[in-house]
Design a protein around this motif. Structure first.
Motif, PDB file in Angstrom:
ATOM      1  N   GLY A  26       1.197  -1.368   0.159  1.00 12.11           N
ATOM      2  CA  GLY A  26       0.151  -0.030  -0.064  1.00 12.11           C
ATOM      3  C   GLY A  26       1.077   1.561   0.012  1.00 12.11           C
ATOM      4  O   GLY A  26       0.952   1.947  -0.887  1.00 12.11           O
ATOM      5  N   ALA A  27       1.716   1.255   0.340  1.00  9.23           N
ATOM      6  CA  ALA A  27       3.034   2.221   1.206  1.00  9.23           C
ATOM      7  C   ALA A  27       3.751   2.405  -0.861  1.00  9.23           C
ATOM      8  O   ALA A  27       3.811   3.857  -1.095  1.00  9.23           O
ATOM      9  CB  ALA A  27       4.171   2.383   1.735  1.00  9.23           C
ATOM     10  N   GLU A  28       4.431   1.410  -1.457  1.00  7.84           N
ATOM     11  CA  GLU A  28       4.312   1.774  -2.644  1.00  7.84           C
ATOM     12  C   GLU A  28       3.599   2.433  -3.308  1.00  7.84           C
ATOM     13  O   GLU A  28       3.416   3.036  -4.803  1.00  7.84           O
ATOM     14  CB  GLU A  28       4.798   0.318  -3.663  1.00  7.84           C
ATOM     15  N   LEU A  29       2.443   1.623  -3.307  1.00 10.82           N
ATOM     16  CA  LEU A  29       1.102   2.248  -4.612  1.00 10.82           C
ATOM     17  C   LEU A  29       1.239   3.773  -4.271  1.00 10.82           C
ATOM     18  O   LEU A  29       0.815   4.447  -5.037  1.00 10.82           O
ATOM     19  CB  LEU A  29      -0.382   1.438  -4.562  1.00 10.82           C
ATOM     20  N   SER A  30       0.609   4.314  -2.828  1.00  9.31           N
ATOM     21  CA  SER A  30       1.211   5.584  -2.626  1.00  9.31           C
ATOM     22  C   SER A  30       2.224   6.255  -3.057  1.00  9.31           C
ATOM     23  O   SER A  30       1.981   7.273  -3.648  1.00  9.31           O
ATOM     24  CB  SER A  30       0.800   5.160  -1.013  1.00  9.31           C
ATOM     25  N   THR A  31       2.915   6.458  -2.228  1.00  8.42           N
ATOM     26  CA  THR A  31       4.391   6.559  -3.398  1.00  8.42           C
ATOM     27  C   THR A  31       4.314   7.016  -5.028  1.00  8.42           C
ATOM     28  O   THR A  31       4.707   7.562  -5.452  1.00  8.42           O
ATOM     29  CB  THR A  31       5.529   5.901  -3.594  1.00  8.42           C
ATOM     30  N   ILE A  32       3.742   5.481  -5.199  1.00  9.09           N
ATOM     31  CA  ILE A  32       3.491   5.855  -7.003  1.00  9.09           C
ATOM     32  C   ILE A  32       2.673   6.596  -7.289  1.00  9.09           C
ATOM     33  O   ILE A  32       3.058   7.749  -8.536  1.00  9.09           O
ATOM     34  CB  ILE A  32       3.199   4.669  -7.378  1.00  9.09           C
TER      35      ILE A  32
END
Length: 82
Positions: A26-32
């Motif tokens: 989820g954190a990676e998707l938010s960063t993307i």
């Protein structure tokens, strides 16, 4: 309004991209999602309608500048709070 449409399209594109890729957290998707600033290319292309004599072409740089500023602010907040 244009900026909201830009965010919705980005979110939809990210959903299509991440479908079938279970490796993103989820954190990676938010960063993307946050990494979408606009810049020099937007500014250069926004000046082209005015150069070619398109009516109301002088408004394109105004909208482009607003999108550049808003997308960079969104990116800054998204990266800091992701």
């Amino acid at each position: 309004m244009i900026f909201v449409l830009l965010l919705v399209c980005r979110k939809a594109g990210l959903a299509v991209f991440s479908r079938g890729r279970a490796g993103f957290t989820g954190a990676e998707l938010s960063t993307i999602m946050a990494l979408q600033p606009r810049g020099l290319a937007t500014a250069v292309v926004a000046l082209m309608p005015a150069q070619y004599g398109v009516s109301q072409g002088g408004l394109f740089p105004v909208f482009a500048f607003a999108i550049i500023v808003l997308s960079n602010l969104y990116m800054t907040g998204g990266v800091l709070f992701a």
